[in-house]
Design a protein around this motif. Structure first.
Motif, PDB file in Angstrom:
ATOM      1  N   SER A   1       0.918  -1.335  -0.101  1.00  0.00           N
ATOM      2  CA  SER A   1       0.033   0.007  -0.111  1.00  0.00           C
ATOM      3  C   SER A   1       0.904   1.309   0.132  1.00  0.00           C
ATOM      4  CB  SER A   1      -0.856  -0.039   1.311  1.00  0.00           C
ATOM      5  OG  SER A   1      -0.083   0.102   2.169  1.00  0.00           O
ATOM      6  N   HIS A   2       0.353   2.280  -0.197  1.00  0.00           N
ATOM      7  CA  HIS A   2       1.013   3.466  -0.151  1.00  0.00           C
ATOM      8  C   HIS A   2       1.517   3.802   1.196  1.00  0.00           C
ATOM      9  CE1 HIS A   2       0.435   4.765  -4.308  1.00  0.00           C
ATOM     10  NE2 HIS A   2      -1.090   4.539  -4.156  1.00  0.00           N
ATOM     11  N   ALA A   3       0.584   3.596   2.066  1.00  0.00           N
ATOM     12  CA  ALA A   3       1.186   3.512   3.864  1.00  0.00           C
ATOM     13  C   ALA A   3       2.128   3.121   3.969  1.00  0.00           C
ATOM     14  CB  ALA A   3       0.115   3.183   4.476  1.00  0.00           C
TER      15      ALA A   3
ATOM     16  N   ARG B   1      -4.191  -3.472  -6.043  1.00  0.00           N
ATOM     17  CA  ARG B   1      -4.123  -2.069  -5.473  1.00  0.00           C
ATOM     18  C   ARG B   1      -2.671  -1.214  -5.621  1.00  0.00           C
ATOM     19  NH1 ARG B   1      -5.716  -1.641   0.004  1.00  0.00           N
ATOM     20  NH2 ARG B   1      -4.717   0.376  -0.030  1.00  0.00           N
TER      21      ARG B   1
ATOM     22  N   HIS C   1      -0.823  10.211  -1.163  1.00  0.00           N
ATOM     23  CA  HIS C   1      -1.225   8.982  -1.695  1.00  0.00           C
ATOM     24  C   HIS C   1      -1.574   7.972  -0.134  1.00  0.00           C
ATOM     25  CE1 HIS C   1       0.557   9.475  -5.748  1.00  0.00           C
ATOM     26  NE2 HIS C   1      -0.358  10.051  -5.720  1.00  0.00           N
ATOM     27  N   ALA C   2      -0.859   7.969   0.478  1.00  0.00           N
ATOM     28  CA  ALA C   2      -1.035   7.174   1.839  1.00  0.00           C
ATOM     29  C   ALA C   2      -2.047   7.895   2.595  1.00  0.00           C
ATOM     30  CB  ALA C   2       0.182   7.244   2.683  1.00  0.00           C
TER      31      ALA C   2
ATOM     32  N   ARG D   1      -4.794   9.288   1.354  1.00  0.00           N
ATOM     33  CA  ARG D   1      -6.022   8.895   0.658  1.00  0.00           C
ATOM     34  C   ARG D   1      -6.430   7.507   1.045  1.00  0.00           C
ATOM     35  NH1 ARG D   1      -5.081  12.489  -5.066  1.00  0.00           N
ATOM     36  NH2 ARG D   1      -6.030  14.226  -4.063  1.00  0.00           N
ATOM     37  N   GLU D   2      -5.453   6.602   1.125  1.00  0.00           N
ATOM     38  CA  GLU D   2      -5.952   5.137   1.819  1.00  0.00           C
ATOM     39  C   GLU D   2      -6.428   5.242   2.940  1.00  0.00           C
ATOM     40  OE1 GLU D   2      -2.424   2.436  -0.269  1.00  0.00           O
ATOM     41  OE2 GLU D   2      -2.008   3.243   1.609  1.00  0.00           O
ATOM     42  N   LEU D   3      -5.900   6.130   4.043  1.00  0.00           N
ATOM     43  CA  LEU D   3      -6.554   6.285   5.365  1.00  0.00           C
ATOM     44  C   LEU D   3      -7.867   6.916   5.248  1.00  0.00           C
ATOM     45  CD1 LEU D   3      -2.823   6.985   7.034  1.00  0.00           C
ATOM     46  CD2 LEU D   3      -4.262   4.757   6.726  1.00  0.00           C
TER      47      LEU D   3
ATOM     48  N   THR E   1     -13.190   9.965  -1.153  1.00  0.00           N
ATOM     49  CA  THR E   1     -11.947   9.233  -1.932  1.00  0.00           C
ATOM     50  C   THR E   1     -12.756   8.032  -2.485  1.00  0.00           C
ATOM     51  OG1 THR E   1     -10.503  10.344  -0.457  1.00  0.00           O
ATOM     52  CG2 THR E   1      -9.742   8.345  -1.685  1.00  0.00           C
ATOM     53  N   SER E   2     -12.303   7.612  -3.590  1.00  0.00           N
ATOM     54  CA  SER E   2     -12.716   6.239  -4.115  1.00  0.00           C
ATOM     55  C   SER E   2     -12.084   5.267  -3.368  1.00  0.00           C
ATOM     56  CB  SER E   2     -12.438   6.321  -5.730  1.00  0.00           C
ATOM     57  OG  SER E   2     -12.801   5.084  -6.357  1.00  0.00           O
TER      58      SER E   2
ATOM     59  N   ARG F   1     -12.405   1.937  -4.281  1.00  0.00           N
ATOM     60  CA  ARG F   1     -12.443   0.732  -5.066  1.00  0.00           C
ATOM     61  C   ARG F   1     -11.116  -0.164  -5.107  1.00  0.00           C
ATOM     62  NH1 ARG F   1     -13.165  -0.250 -10.478  1.00  0.00           N
ATOM     63  NH2 ARG F   1     -14.366  -1.928  -9.938  1.00  0.00           N
ATOM     64  N   GLU F   2     -10.253   0.296  -5.276  1.00  0.00           N
ATOM     65  CA  GLU F   2      -8.947  -0.519  -4.933  1.00  0.00           C
ATOM     66  C   GLU F   2      -7.838   0.114  -4.477  1.00  0.00           C
ATOM     67  OE1 GLU F   2      -8.063  -4.230  -7.884  1.00  0.00           O
ATOM     68  OE2 GLU F   2      -6.942  -2.547  -8.711  1.00  0.00           O
ATOM     69  N   GLU F   3      -6.989   1.074  -5.259  1.00  0.00           N
ATOM     70  CA  GLU F   3      -5.991   1.578  -4.952  1.00  0.00           C
ATOM     71  C   GLU F   3      -5.807   2.433  -3.631  1.00  0.00           C
ATOM     72  OE1 GLU F   3      -3.839   4.071  -7.854  1.00  0.00           O
ATOM     73  OE2 GLU F   3      -2.331   4.553  -6.583  1.00  0.00           O
ATOM     74  N   PHE F   4      -7.097   3.141  -3.323  1.00  0.00           N
ATOM     75  CA  PHE F   4      -7.080   3.876  -2.197  1.00  0.00           C
ATOM     76  C   PHE F   4      -8.206   3.359  -1.326  1.00  0.00           C
ATOM     77  CE2 PHE F   4      -5.859   7.078  -5.521  1.00  0.00           C
ATOM     78  CZ  PHE F   4      -4.670   7.367  -4.984  1.00  0.00           C
ATOM     79  N   ALA F   5      -8.340   1.893  -1.358  1.00  0.00           N
ATOM     80  CA  ALA F   5      -9.049   1.572  -0.140  1.00  0.00           C
ATOM     81  C   ALA F   5      -8.112   1.376   0.946  1.00  0.00           C
ATOM     82  CB  ALA F   5      -9.499  -0.282  -0.609  1.00  0.00           C
ATOM     83  N   ALA F   6      -8.617   1.145   2.111  1.00  0.00           N
ATOM     84  CA  ALA F   6      -8.053   1.040   3.574  1.00  0.00           C
ATOM     85  C   ALA F   6      -6.995   0.224   3.297  1.00  0.00           C
ATOM     86  CB  ALA F   6      -8.905   0.817   4.487  1.00  0.00           C
ATOM     87  N   PRO F   7      -5.643   0.460   3.689  1.00  0.00           N
ATOM     88  CA  PRO F   7      -4.386  -0.551   3.441  1.00  0.00           C
ATOM     89  C   PRO F   7      -4.539  -1.810   4.619  1.00  0.00           C
ATOM     90  CG  PRO F   7      -3.793   1.284   4.789  1.00  0.00           C
ATOM     91  CD  PRO F   7      -5.177   1.785   4.399  1.00  0.00           C
ATOM     92  N   PRO F   8      -4.343  -3.150   3.937  1.00  0.00           N
ATOM     93  CA  PRO F   8      -4.451  -4.168   4.734  1.00  0.00           C
ATOM     94  C   PRO F   8      -3.518  -4.065   5.904  1.00  0.00           C
ATOM     95  CG  PRO F   8      -2.933  -4.435   2.778  1.00  0.00           C
ATOM     96  CD  PRO F   8      -3.476  -3.161   2.625  1.00  0.00           C
TER      97      PRO F   8
ATOM     98  N   LEU G   1     -10.540  12.547  -6.156  1.00  0.00           N
ATOM     99  CA  LEU G   1     -11.117  11.420  -5.450  1.00  0.00           C
ATOM    100  C   LEU G   1     -10.365  10.020  -5.836  1.00  0.00           C
ATOM    101  CD1 LEU G   1     -14.903  12.359  -5.853  1.00  0.00           C
ATOM    102  CD2 LEU G   1     -13.290  12.724  -4.255  1.00  0.00           C
TER     103      LEU G   1
ATOM    104  N   PRO H   1     -17.610   6.701  -6.466  1.00  0.00           N
ATOM    105  CA  PRO H   1     -17.985   8.102  -6.782  1.00  0.00           C
ATOM    106  C   PRO H   1     -18.552   8.393  -8.179  1.00  0.00           C
ATOM    107  CG  PRO H   1     -15.510   7.872  -5.597  1.00  0.00           C
ATOM    108  CD  PRO H   1     -16.041   6.347  -5.981  1.00  0.00           C
TER     109      PRO H   1
END
Lengths: 244, 244, 244, 244, 244, 244
Positions: free
Chosen positions: C46-48, C119, D83-84, D86-88, D220-221, D223-230, E107, E198
């Motif tokens: 992830s980006h994090a 992702r 980017h991080a 946006r995930e959070l 924030t979308s 869907r995939e890239e910016f979903a909450a990080p695992p 987004l 979105p």
């Protein structure tokens, strides 16, 4: 006005097809001289073939200058030797890929290239990008008929080409089709009529564009890059290309 | 490991300079074979020269394959015949413009090209764009010393080159300088030391990169575009290039 | 020559796999030091995770400079901390995404990335664009195996990866495949052999490229952007990163 | 509506300047919370600083989510950790470089960035390219005043900034100026008035844009890239960032 | 603050839908004035319609300036007359395609446009490219419901739109959907809720962005291109547009 | 063959100049009809003027179709109404900016635009980008002579234009100059002769290119975007443009 149409391969039956397409694309006062070089590959289906063909193209442009030709068409879809030809020529020089892309862009937003062998699409892509049509070209396709196969069995070749065009239209929805080989010149009108959208043959496109450029007095810029190349000794097999 | 370094022009004194630069750029277990073709122009300063040189390059790659070479460097900044060479070679082939751009991009964001004659910058620009360095290359400059002038009067040539580099740094503020001619290989270290920023000689860059690719077992992709070219008859002066 | 290969995650079993791939990619006179940072996420998905990993990367480069390392490889496909590492290092620093893209471009026109989790493809796309490979990268794909899953069940992971590669080749016809995770290094040779086209592992690619750059004396440009960062107080948890 | 404005550096006097600019940019019903992280560099002037700052940004977004914040502004011109973040975050997150570029593009065709130190312009260029403003940004300039120098001697800093803006307008003729540092927020109105063209402060721009996005319910979308990080274990110094 | 929302077509029932969407997108202290011009096409579904609509847009901006409006929204997805409106207005002017693209980019990385008729996608593509979103826009799709069909049979129209959105998500995996017609404003919330990503209505996006710009005092740059147009005689049918 | 050359402004003295340039650019069997619309601005120097002119252009194309014209030239450098004209015409339509850019690209790598007023360069830039000449156009310059000033004091105008061309050549080193106004058609030959590089007048270029396209039977693609626009009621002042 005299336009020299150079078929960069050395198969004269294909040169005759090209000559007919060129003649049909110009005003009545334009003289068309269609030739193949005295040297080079019988068809052009690889980068190696392109490199060999460029040498013959230069030879024909050199002779054309001595003969007072007003402009040149390079009638192979890889536009082999185009930059070198611009150095050697005073009038305009247009390759058939180049001419076809420009013509297509006057008729709609997008075009698709349908060519002979898939292995030549890398070259097509290079030309599309170099000439500024990256956004306009929406598909690169091949019917996998070899160049000389277009002449040997025209009906089968036409059928394969048409099927590939139909698939391309369904998949990529281009505004126009660009034919990817000078040897397809004779199939253009029928294909356009059957497909119902503009189909561009580069021979017709480039020849009519050279006429247009000559008519408005436009000549290759000789400021720096395309100035006549400096004198140069050339050795070995290629020594006839020495420039004094 | 055996790397063949092809100087596409036919001036062997320059080939010797190139050979020294290549030798200094590889591990001790790498064998360098540096050659000029048996045919072609004595220096490459125009598109016409590039086209003629490409033929000799193909000839040398063909011989290199027969000799079991593992990879190839094309030591002219126009990378003449690169695509054809990739068709003919099984191992990696890297041109010195290509190698220099890649190396520069590892060292900073931007580079400037400083070459011999301004008329060759169109070719440099084409290569920059084709290889993906449009954004990275921030200046195209020439010192207007002819290629063979680098050897004939090295001190004057060096002075002209250095002045042009200094001007380029002042105007465009690049992170690195890329030297635009294989004949400048011997001037690279001194220039880098005097200018205080990375200066890239393409011969060193490309040769070390070919070694890297061979070491990791990377070979030219033979999927379609760079597969061995099909058999082809070639006529006239170029008939020795017929492929069975 | 001493190259430090930094695995930005903190899973040492993966560091060992990376070390083996790096060792196999260099000349016999190159010393490889492979490490994980003392801090950071156990895998990077992830980006994090990228942001956290960058801190550990900086720490290892700082230590590498004290130890006299000649160059660095960042062995995570997101190239975390690459720009910061270039500020801190005097020698060359190459990320494995960066190295893989450059290597692929020497072997053909196009490549496809096949990675672990979908992702992470946004990051891959950012790197492709930043490094200049927008045109060359023709597909971004994921096999949806988590990073640590590559180690836990290598046979299942290999099977999933191979299936995704095959689908990608069928859909996008790339000249080469770029593996999107350092943890796939051990699968590269088998995959290349089974798929019949070049498959690039970034660890091998980047390590061999760093060797090449060190061999030709190429160092990170210190003109402005990548000059050593100014002294700076850092507070709180990160205060050990204060620069005097 | 509650917007959290995060100053990624740890200098609270600058955070107060930023808070004032943010407050002046929103409707009366918007609550502004302006903070600096508990960790990180006192100013951000290098890639190393950016990397360290991103960690504190993540920490503040995490806390903001617990507090029910509706949106976030990252008030450093390098948009560290965007980017991080946006995930959070569930709501919108906008960096001040991002916000400034978008605002400028509503007011004219082109803008120029005028920032503190020249060494940060590489990052600015990356952001311009990533966000899609390559064509719009016509100049990258620096007044060479360090970030904390803006506060220490505001009049000298203003004078240096104004001179650089004037030079930039003369050289590049932009439609607008984008200020390249959050610490310049207090100088924006005066500069705009004296220069006679739009001058954009990213803090005002990004904060008003976050309000706009929250007002229309845009999030924030995920869907995939910016979903909450695992979930992820993080070790060592950074172990507080472990995600369960 | 007073924002004039111009529906460039002359169907007032659609203007009422647009007005409601605009009102719901701004702070309580913002006055919305929604109008159709006194002249022009009843819907906009071709380049010819766009050209005709631009004239009415100019007329309404001229009146808005006399009335002291602070900013303008052009509520047709082709943004007809945007550049002319910027010349005529002192405050900010944002088109709904423009506003939607910018909002979507806050987004996520990518968006897809889903519009009414496929024939309008060429215009959408032009705007995407002009505004800098070439990389972000990953699909251009149409549900083939005419503009006025959205009002005439909203349930069928909604169903067709939703199906096309679902197909688009499956094929192109965008982070967000951008609705390609102001007449879809009333369907946005339901669609977003049902699709789970979105969905951007340009009317809401552009209106909230104009509020943001007005709030920070941002006005159209009057340096050169968007300065008030010079006095000009206009003849014939269009003579009321003479500028003294 | 009959080509209609539409001067989008309503100054007939300029239409006569354009007619002469068009006549001189075609074969003897081509009939040229040069007109101004019955409505619109007397000169085109702003986006507002472009928008008004597009309406008259549509009117003239409509009449041309009724008269059986084979192709159209839009003789204003902003190519106003080009897309709408393509919807309405069956034959090819080429704008003079478009035609000039294509012609210039046949003659060299790069061109510079030299136009009347600097405020129109934004439009020129839009067209360059839309048509694919971003890389080729290396300078955008203005001599700051208003459009009608070209006729009123031709010698002063010529002098100002020539000075600006000379400056542009010195600064940007283009291979060719593109004249940025139809009103400069009469100055092209003299300028080319005095400057010693190709100078392109768009009227000559576009007219000769339309002839070329008509000669090879190339027509506007009617697949989707440029199909005849749907029937539409138009109200108010513009009601004569209702399409049944």
């Amino acid at each position: 006005m005299r336009i020299k149409v150079i078929n960069p391969n050395t198969t004269w039956s294909m040169t005759r097809t090209i000559e007919a397409a060129a003649r049909a694309s110009v005003s009545s006062d334009v003289e068309i001289e269609a030739v193949s070089p005295t040297m080079g590959p019988v068809s052009i289906e690889s980068h190696a073939d392109e490199a060999l063909a460029a040498v013959g193209v230069m030879d024909e442009v050199r002779k054309g200058e001595a003969d007072g030709c007003d402009g040149y068409v390079l009638a192979c879809f890889g536009d082999p030797g185009l930059h070198a030809a611009r150095e050697l020529a005073s009038g305009p020089v247009i390759g058939i890929a180049e001419g076809a892309f420009h013509a297509a862009s006057f008729l709609g937003r997008s075009f698709a290239i349908v060519t002979t062998l898939g292995r030549t699409l890398g070259r097509a892509r290079d030309l599309v990008n170099e000439y500024g049509f990256t956004r306009a070209c929406v598909a690169y396709r091949a019917c996998e008929v070899p160049v000389l196969g277009l002449d040997e069995d025209p009906e089968s070749a036409y059928a394969a080409l048409r099927v590939e065009c139909e698939r391309t239209i369904a998949d990529a929805s281009p505004d126009a089709i660009v034919l990817g080989c000078a040897g397809m010149a004779g199939m253009c009108a029928r294909l356009q009529s059957e497909l119902g959208l503009p189909v561009i043959d580069g021979v017709a496109a480039a020849t009519s564009l050279v006429e247009a450029m000559v008519r408005i007095g436009a000549k290759t810029s000789k400021r720096e890059e395309f100035a006549a190349p400096p004198a140069k000794e050339v050795v070995g097999l290629l020594s006839p290309f020495t420039r004094d």
